[in-house]
Design an enzyme around this catalytic site. Structure first.
Site, mmCIF file in Angstrom:
data_model
loop_
_atom_site.group_PDB
_atom_site.id
_atom_site.type_symbol
_atom_site.label_atom_id
_atom_site.label_comp_id
_atom_site.label_asym_id
_atom_site.label_seq_id
_atom_site.Cartn_x
_atom_site.Cartn_y
_atom_site.Cartn_z
ATOM 1 N N HIS A 363 0.798 -1.225 0.000
ATOM 2 C CA HIS A 363 0.000 0.000 0.000
ATOM 3 C C HIS A 363 0.829 1.271 0.000
ATOM 4 O O HIS A 363 0.428 2.271 -0.569
ATOM 5 C CB HIS A 363 -1.010 -0.033 1.147
ATOM 6 C CG HIS A 363 -2.208 -0.810 0.736
ATOM 7 N ND1 HIS A 363 -2.290 -2.159 0.931
ATOM 8 C CD2 HIS A 363 -3.302 -0.457 0.027
ATOM 9 C CE1 HIS A 363 -3.409 -2.586 0.389
ATOM 10 N NE2 HIS A 363 -4.039 -1.585 -0.168
ATOM 11 N N ARG A 470 -11.329 4.129 -2.534
ATOM 12 C CA ARG A 470 -11.071 3.117 -1.503
ATOM 13 C C ARG A 470 -11.682 3.578 -0.185
ATOM 14 O O ARG A 470 -11.082 4.375 0.533
ATOM 15 C CB ARG A 470 -9.568 2.917 -1.331
ATOM 16 C CG ARG A 470 -8.852 2.484 -2.588
ATOM 17 C CD ARG A 470 -7.366 2.241 -2.315
ATOM 18 N NE ARG A 470 -6.694 1.749 -3.499
ATOM 19 C CZ ARG A 470 -6.058 2.527 -4.372
ATOM 20 N NH1 ARG A 470 -6.015 3.835 -4.169
ATOM 21 N NH2 ARG A 470 -5.470 2.001 -5.413
ATOM 22 N N ARG A 506 -15.941 1.695 -3.659
ATOM 23 C CA ARG A 506 -15.835 0.270 -3.343
ATOM 24 C C ARG A 506 -16.224 0.068 -1.881
ATOM 25 O O ARG A 506 -15.773 0.814 -1.015
ATOM 26 C CB ARG A 506 -14.391 -0.195 -3.571
ATOM 27 C CG ARG A 506 -14.177 -1.660 -3.244
ATOM 28 C CD ARG A 506 -12.780 -2.116 -3.610
ATOM 29 N NE ARG A 506 -11.758 -1.519 -2.769
ATOM 30 C CZ ARG A 506 -10.447 -1.664 -2.988
ATOM 31 N NH1 ARG A 506 -10.022 -2.366 -4.031
ATOM 32 N NH2 ARG A 506 -9.569 -1.107 -2.193
ATOM 33 N N GLU A 604 -11.486 -9.932 -9.631
ATOM 34 C CA GLU A 604 -10.097 -10.000 -9.156
ATOM 35 C C GLU A 604 -9.721 -11.395 -8.668
ATOM 36 O O GLU A 604 -8.610 -11.630 -8.222
ATOM 37 C CB GLU A 604 -9.851 -8.950 -8.059
ATOM 38 C CG GLU A 604 -10.915 -8.891 -6.989
ATOM 39 C CD GLU A 604 -10.757 -7.703 -6.038
ATOM 40 O OE1 GLU A 604 -9.679 -7.096 -6.003
ATOM 41 O OE2 GLU A 604 -11.720 -7.401 -5.331
ATOM 42 N N ASN A 627 -4.383 -5.608 -9.894
ATOM 43 C CA ASN A 627 -3.355 -6.026 -8.917
ATOM 44 C C ASN A 627 -3.674 -7.394 -8.331
ATOM 45 O O ASN A 627 -2.853 -8.304 -8.342
ATOM 46 C CB ASN A 627 -3.247 -5.016 -7.771
ATOM 47 C CG ASN A 627 -2.809 -3.652 -8.243
ATOM 48 O OD1 ASN A 627 -2.546 -3.459 -9.421
ATOM 49 N ND2 ASN A 627 -2.737 -2.694 -7.343
ATOM 50 N N ASP A 628 -4.887 -7.532 -7.787
ATOM 51 C CA ASP A 628 -5.247 -8.808 -7.162
ATOM 52 C C ASP A 628 -5.420 -9.922 -8.189
ATOM 53 O O ASP A 628 -5.032 -11.059 -7.941
ATOM 54 C CB ASP A 628 -6.519 -8.666 -6.317
ATOM 55 C CG ASP A 628 -6.180 -8.326 -4.859
ATOM 56 O OD1 ASP A 628 -5.076 -8.687 -4.434
ATOM 57 O OD2 ASP A 628 -7.005 -7.716 -4.173
ATOM 58 N N ARG A 638 2.123 -10.337 -3.630
ATOM 59 C CA ARG A 638 2.737 -9.124 -4.180
ATOM 60 C C ARG A 638 3.529 -8.334 -3.148
ATOM 61 O O ARG A 638 4.221 -7.392 -3.489
ATOM 62 C CB ARG A 638 1.674 -8.242 -4.828
ATOM 63 C CG ARG A 638 0.618 -7.792 -3.854
ATOM 64 C CD ARG A 638 -0.514 -7.071 -4.545
ATOM 65 N NE ARG A 638 -1.403 -6.502 -3.538
ATOM 66 C CZ ARG A 638 -2.497 -5.849 -3.831
ATOM 67 N NH1 ARG A 638 -2.859 -5.691 -5.067
ATOM 68 N NH2 ARG A 638 -3.254 -5.351 -2.877
ATOM 69 N N CYS A 675 -9.054 -1.112 -13.034
ATOM 70 C CA CYS A 675 -8.313 -0.214 -12.149
ATOM 71 C C CYS A 675 -7.100 -0.975 -11.640
ATOM 72 O O CYS A 675 -7.019 -2.187 -11.768
ATOM 73 C CB CYS A 675 -9.185 0.267 -10.994
ATOM 74 S SG CYS A 675 -9.875 -1.065 -10.023
#
Length: 759
Positions: A363, A470, A506, A604, A627-628, A638, A675
């Site tokens: 993050h 987020r 989200r 994801e 990403n996921d 990751r 995204c």
């Protein structure tokens, strides 16, 4: 053997430098194996020769002098074959080479094991015996285990050695390079400011002090404070513990006595070391001593000493907490950077970030990319507690850090920094222009937000909406679950700031690598555990309050879109939709007149890829979390620097999955956005455009670069490129083919300005 191994590794870890570490290795391995010789040869990267660096049994004068090329001698053979070699009579082997200065002609038997760290051969560990004999399987296994354990230690000590011990505070003069993982693109030249986690003894740096008496006084006060804590704890637990259990507190008090740890720490302070450094030195010496003891009870005492050390350190740091001096060009260095640390630096002073742990997708790295700060993560070999105040270069493109850079290197990187600045200035002119290909294909560019600071940045760069807000950020900075009213105020601010553009919120996505201090989730495998929609469906009271707050916040604005994370099937979507409709009904009953907002699901999890059609029928839109999805498709954590180089969103499996999602969603007449980091990579954005994604959502920093590139290409060229790359089965080849194709079109400048530096 296991016990012996543990002791050797502990001793080596405590060694002050590489030379001392190697001396311990050869001595202890020789004793453990009962052999007459043990030697370590390390591969010198400059001369590409294996150099004798330590020995017990051979002539010590040959250390540093005897060396052999990879194609010479038995040591060279072990290094090039990358496997052990066990010979009863070494001199009979065709590759045997005799060095008169070592005196090794007396030794017949030879057993060598390669020392390998992250696929790189670092050296060879050798034992030899006078009499002819074959070393048995157990001995061979021990040597192989030993060299595997030592690889990491040597890599770290080698790296540390290039800075340590060159001056009183360990501030060296040599240039050294450390390799990590690219966290956020860009380059920076600046001064290291080391941020220490609260009360972590391992990472306290050395620092000299002038006022020794004041330092002793500070330590005395900390001692007294901890003594007081111990007494208070002891009396508080009087009724709950038996006298013999309470005796532990007396042991603690004895350790704190002036005749014990207290006295030793003061003695070290008087040599000119600050209190924290002196405390670390003394505690670590005690801990090492305890950990090496055979008696299990005494070994456990090591943790008591550590605990005391941490308590004392906490008091010492309490007073010094705000004493960090941020330079004009601060490069923040920490074992594990946190968003809070970034926030402490005065505006305009932070130019780069280095984290010893973590990966390019943790993050902090995502936050750094959003803020446009060059970042390198996972620099595990950097002796970061030793770099405070020295000059550094951060290369966020290649994931490299340079300490004490030469004038030439500094000049090269300063030019890259300036080039970047000019590029950003040039891209600013694009703000009001649409993102449209040369042949008229529109591609809406949205932003990912979480902090209020993101809003201004997004608007400055011409974002056309929010593809991912987020909502967990307000939850993470709180000390309890925020109330409906508090959430409403935060969401309203976001919706109003972007109105009339769409804002995709989200629902709470915690678990995995996102923890709430007041709602701890302890799991051995959090990424495959209780996270995202799984948590909120199990806690409808949290989910309903959040959705009600979102709905109320959108009153009169009507630009809200709700997005559900971590969906693995239709049943979860059904359940979540049911709760959203219930919240909508409740809000309308309270007299808030709002239409039902569009609801979408995140793709994801691989399972969702194969259910795209079914999910599309349930919802209004889909959004791929690149990403996921990449992490789960490739089974790569990751945040783990060891496997970070396997995480690659241009992997053929990822590209095929993305193409399938777009095709299946469009077959059901539903729009699909993407995204995550991939959407913000200008080169990858060309492929996403060709696949048919309806919008791209990225951090605001990358938006101008993506817009610039997409405005320079035709849709037909992008499709041609995608078709060509979809036939390639190797991610590296996909990367280089893509970058080469863009360079040939004259579009390479937004990809990597630091590519020209061959450091």
């Amino acid at each position: 053997m296991l016990n012996t191994l543990r002791k050797i590794v502990q001793e080596v870890n405590a060694a002050k430098d590489l030379k001392a570490a190697l001396a311990i290795i050869v001595q202890r391995v020789k004793e453990a194996m009962g052999s007459q010789v043990c030697s370590v040869y390390l591969l010198d990267p400059e001369s590409n020769r294996f150099v004798l660096m330590a020995t017990e049994g051979l002539n010590k004068r040959s250390i540093g002098k005897v060396s052999m090329a990879p194609n010479e001698g038995l040591v060279g053979l072990v290094g090039t074959r990358e496997e052990p070699l066990n010979l009863e009579h070494a001199a009979d082997h065709p590759r045997y080479r005799y060095f008169a200065e070592t005196g090794e002609e007396r030794f017949a038997s030879f057993l060598g094991a390669p020392i390998i760290h992250h696929r790189r051969v670092m050296g060879v560990l050798v034992v030899q015996q006078k009499e002819r004999r074959q070393f048995d399987e157990g001995e061979e296994a021990f040597l192989v285990t030993m060299s595997a354990q030592l690889a990491g230690v040597i890599a770290h000590a080698e790296a540390t050695g290039s800075i340590r011990g060159l001056g009183r505070q360990g501030k060296g003069t040599q240039e050294a390079k450390f390799v990590g993982v690219p966290g956020a693109p860009g380059a920076a030249v600046g001064t290291a400011v080391v941020v220490l986690p609260p009360a972590d003894l391992d990472v306290v740096p050395d620092r000299t002090v002038d006022d020794i008496e004041a330092e002793v006084e500070r330590f005395k006060q900390a001692l007294e404070a901890v003594r007081e804590d111990m007494r208070r704890l002891s009396s508080k637990l009087e009724t709950q513990l038996r006298p013999e259990e309470r005796a532990l507190f007396d042991v603690y008090l004895m350790m704190l006595d002036d005749a014990s740890i207290g006295m030793e720490v003061k003695r070290v302070i008087r040599t000119g070391q600050w209190a924290q450094g002196a405390l670390r030195q003394v505690v670590m010496e005690h801990v090492t001593r305890f950990e090496l003891m055979d008696d299990a009870y005494l070994r456990e005492r090591a943790s008591d000493v550590k605990d005391l050390g941490r308590r004392l350190l906490a008091y010492l740091q309490e007073e010094r907490k705000q004493n960090l001096v941020y330079q004009e060009n601060t490069i923040l260095v920490s074992e594990e950077l946190s968003p809070a640390m970034l926030g402490e630096v005065p505006e305009g002073k932070l130019v780069g970030l280095i984290s010893v742990l973590g990966s390019g997708n943790s993050h902090v790295a995502i936050l750094a990319r959003a803020m446009g700060i060059p970042t390198v993560m996972g620099v595990v070999d950097l002796p970061y507690s030793k770099v405070d105040g020295i000059e550094l270069i951060v290369d966020g493109y290649h994931g490299e850090v340079f300490t004490n850079p030469s004038a030439l290197l500094r000049k090269q990187y300063s030019e890259v920094v300036e080039e970047e600045r000019q590029l950003v200035k040039g891209l600013d002119a694009l703000r009001s222009l649409p993102c449209e290909t040369l042949d008229g294909q529109r591609m809406p560019l949205w932003v990912n937000t979480g902090l209020l600071a993101d809003v201004t940045r997004a608007q400055e760069r011409g974002a056309e909406g929010v593809g991912l807000y987020r909502t967990e950020v307000p939850f993470m900075i709180n000390e309890r679950f925020p109330s409906e009213k508090e959430q409403l105020a935060i969401y309203r601010e976001q919706l109003a700031a972007f109105h009339p553009l769409p804002v995709t919120m989200r629902t709470l996505d915690i678990g995995g690598d996102k923890a709430l201090s007041y709602f701890p989730i302890k799991e051995s495998n959090p990424f495959l555990g209780w996270r995202g929609i799984r948590v909120t469906l199990d806690h409808p009271e949290i989910f309903l309050v959040q959705v009600r707050a979102m709905l109320k916040a959108s009153e009169g604005l009507d630009n809200l879109r709700i997005l559900l994370p971590m969906i693995s099937g239709t049943h979860e979507t059904e359940e979540a939709l049911h709760l959203i409709h219930r919240a909508w009904g409740e809000v309308r009953d309270e007299g808030v007149d709002i239409p039902m907002p569009p609801v979408g699901v995140m793709i994801e999890i691989p399972a969702a890829v194969y259910q795209t059609k079914e999910l599309s029928r349930q919802v209004d839109f889909l959004s791929v979390g690149s990403n996921d999805l990449t992490q789960y498709l490739l089974a790569v954590d990751r945040n783990n620097p060891r496997v970070a180089d396997l995480y690659d969103y241009l992997h053929p499996a990822v590209l095929q999955a993305l193409k399938k999602v777009v095709d299946d969603a469009h077959a059901e007449g539903k729009p699909v956005s993407i995204c995550g980091e991939m959407a913000g990579d200008p080169a990858a954005a060309v492929l996403l455009l060709a696949m048919g994604f309806d919008s791209l959502s990225m951090n605001a920093t990358n938006l101008p670069k993506v817009k610039w590139l997409l405005r320079q290409i035709t849709m037909s060229k992008a499709k041609e490129l995608l078709a060509q790359l979809m036939t390639i089965d190797n991610p590296q080849v996909i990367h280089s083919s893509l970058h080469l194709a863009l360079r040939n079109l004259g579009l390479g400048r937004v990809i990597n300005p630091a590519a020209t530096i061959q450091a």
